[in-house]
Design an enzyme around this catalytic site. Structure first.
Site, PDB file in Angstrom:
ATOM      1  N   GLY A 118       0.835  -1.192   0.000  1.00  0.00           N
ATOM      2  CA  GLY A 118       0.000   0.000   0.000  1.00  0.00           C
ATOM      3  C   GLY A 118       0.866   1.236   0.000  1.00  0.00           C
ATOM      4  O   GLY A 118       2.081   1.165   0.240  1.00  0.00           O
ATOM      5  N   GLN A 148       3.257  10.004   1.199  1.00  0.00           N
ATOM      6  CA  GLN A 148       4.549   9.337   0.991  1.00  0.00           C
ATOM      7  C   GLN A 148       5.230   9.767  -0.306  1.00  0.00           C
ATOM      8  O   GLN A 148       6.436   9.606  -0.449  1.00  0.00           O
ATOM      9  CB  GLN A 148       4.385   7.811   1.004  1.00  0.00           C
ATOM     10  CG  GLN A 148       4.014   7.276   2.381  1.00  0.00           C
ATOM     11  CD  GLN A 148       3.897   5.783   2.373  1.00  0.00           C
ATOM     12  OE1 GLN A 148       2.874   5.235   1.996  1.00  0.00           O
ATOM     13  NE2 GLN A 148       4.955   5.083   2.745  1.00  0.00           N
ATOM     14  N   CYS A 181       7.170  -0.529   6.027  1.00  0.00           N
ATOM     15  CA  CYS A 181       6.646   0.678   5.383  1.00  0.00           C
ATOM     16  C   CYS A 181       7.678   1.179   4.372  1.00  0.00           C
ATOM     17  O   CYS A 181       8.882   1.180   4.675  1.00  0.00           O
ATOM     18  CB  CYS A 181       6.386   1.745   6.440  1.00  0.00           C
ATOM     19  SG  CYS A 181       5.725   3.277   5.779  1.00  0.00           S
ATOM     20  N   LEU A 182       7.188   1.615   3.207  1.00  0.00           N
ATOM     21  CA  LEU A 182       8.108   2.129   2.187  1.00  0.00           C
ATOM     22  C   LEU A 182       8.866   3.360   2.671  1.00  0.00           C
ATOM     23  O   LEU A 182       9.938   3.667   2.157  1.00  0.00           O
ATOM     24  CB  LEU A 182       7.338   2.462   0.898  1.00  0.00           C
ATOM     25  CG  LEU A 182       6.606   1.283   0.232  1.00  0.00           C
ATOM     26  CD1 LEU A 182       5.811   1.774  -0.975  1.00  0.00           C
ATOM     27  CD2 LEU A 182       7.578   0.193  -0.165  1.00  0.00           C
ATOM     28  N   HIS A 189      -2.867   0.925   8.794  1.00  0.00           N
ATOM     29  CA  HIS A 189      -1.514   1.424   8.524  1.00  0.00           C
ATOM     30  C   HIS A 189      -1.558   2.582   7.529  1.00  0.00           C
ATOM     31  O   HIS A 189      -0.949   3.637   7.762  1.00  0.00           O
ATOM     32  CB  HIS A 189      -0.645   0.283   7.979  1.00  0.00           C
ATOM     33  CG  HIS A 189       0.732   0.704   7.562  1.00  0.00           C
ATOM     34  ND1 HIS A 189       1.870   0.289   8.222  1.00  0.00           N
ATOM     35  CD2 HIS A 189       1.159   1.512   6.553  1.00  0.00           C
ATOM     36  CE1 HIS A 189       2.933   0.843   7.634  1.00  0.00           C
ATOM     37  NE2 HIS A 189       2.529   1.589   6.617  1.00  0.00           N
ATOM     38  N   GLU A 190      -2.292   2.387   6.422  1.00  0.00           N
ATOM     39  CA  GLU A 190      -2.313   3.420   5.376  1.00  0.00           C
ATOM     40  C   GLU A 190      -3.024   4.687   5.847  1.00  0.00           C
ATOM     41  O   GLU A 190      -2.568   5.793   5.577  1.00  0.00           O
ATOM     42  CB  GLU A 190      -2.959   2.874   4.093  1.00  0.00           C
ATOM     43  CG  GLU A 190      -2.190   1.731   3.433  1.00  0.00           C
ATOM     44  CD  GLU A 190      -0.713   2.019   3.202  1.00  0.00           C
ATOM     45  OE1 GLU A 190      -0.335   3.187   2.990  1.00  0.00           O
ATOM     46  OE2 GLU A 190       0.088   1.070   3.273  1.00  0.00           O
ATOM     47  N   HIS A 215      -1.070   7.114   7.892  1.00  0.00           N
ATOM     48  CA  HIS A 215      -0.218   8.046   7.135  1.00  0.00           C
ATOM     49  C   HIS A 215      -0.922   9.392   6.916  1.00  0.00           C
ATOM     50  O   HIS A 215      -0.266  10.435   6.867  1.00  0.00           O
ATOM     51  CB  HIS A 215       0.126   7.456   5.756  1.00  0.00           C
ATOM     52  CG  HIS A 215       1.281   6.495   5.762  1.00  0.00           C
ATOM     53  ND1 HIS A 215       2.573   6.884   6.042  1.00  0.00           N
ATOM     54  CD2 HIS A 215       1.349   5.174   5.494  1.00  0.00           C
ATOM     55  CE1 HIS A 215       3.384   5.824   5.938  1.00  0.00           C
ATOM     56  NE2 HIS A 215       2.664   4.778   5.618  1.00  0.00           N
TER      57      HIS A 215
HETATM   58 NI    NI Z   1       3.540   2.894   5.239  1.00  0.00          NI
END
Ligand code: NI
Length: 176
Positions: A46, A51, A99-100, A141-142, A145
């Site tokens: 995701g 991000q 996480c990216l 999680h998303e 953000h």
């Molecule tokens: Ni993330």
């Protein structure tokens, strides 16, 4: 569409509360296209608009069947805009997340087991889902953000935070 650089933990945009989308226009489709391409290029589950440096309430996610992770149920490709989450019950699961924006790391994070989420798709059509387990985890999680929260802030015990290549040899897969 373009692959965009992913901001890393410490960048101020990742700490901001993102603003709601008001226009479901061409610009939004471009943003979603870039998020899509960026997520796929990094094999992410995701990604949230902040991000890639866009402080708007847009997330996308998808988890495909992967024989390497048989304990993880697939999650359909979803574009979720202006989300509203409602936890259902008090039950929490602990599960490993990455996480990216926190490359190379994993942490054990508590999340609500079951929740309802509502929001809009890329065309502005409302939808409403009740999910549990890994799908519920990905959404939490998303959407975090969008409120300026990264998963390390949710870890209860920082001993459960470390480098992926070291932890992978010790992790117990989480059934969901
Ligand atoms: Ni993330």
């Amino acid at each position: 569409m373009a692959i965009r650089p992913v901001l890393k933990m410490g960048h101020p945009v990742l700490r901001q509360v993102a603003t709601p989308v008001v226009r479901f226009d061409h610009e939004l489709q471009g943003l979603i296209g870039d998020m899509d391409e960026t997520m796929r290029s990094l094999s992410g589950a995701g990604i949230a608009a902040p991000q890639i440096g866009v402080s708007q309430r847009v997330v996308i996610f998808e988890v495909r069947e992967n024989p390497r992770y048989p304990h993880v149920s697939p999650v359909p490709y979803t574009v979720l805009i202006n989300p509203e989450l409602t936890p259902l019950g008090d039950e929490m699961d602990e599960g490993w997340e990455g996480c990216l924006s926190v490359p190379g790391m994993r942490g054990l994070v508590p999340r609500y087991h079951r929740l309802r989420y509502r929001g809009f798709d890329a065309q502005g059509a409302p939808f409403d889902r009740t999910v549990e387990g890994f799908h519920a985890r990905v959404v939490q999680h998303e959407v975090d953000h969008l409120d300026g929260i990264l998963y390390p802030q949710r870890i209860r015990d920082l001993r459960d935070f470390g480098f992926e290549d070291v932890l992978l040899t010790q992790m117990t897969p989480m059934p969901d």
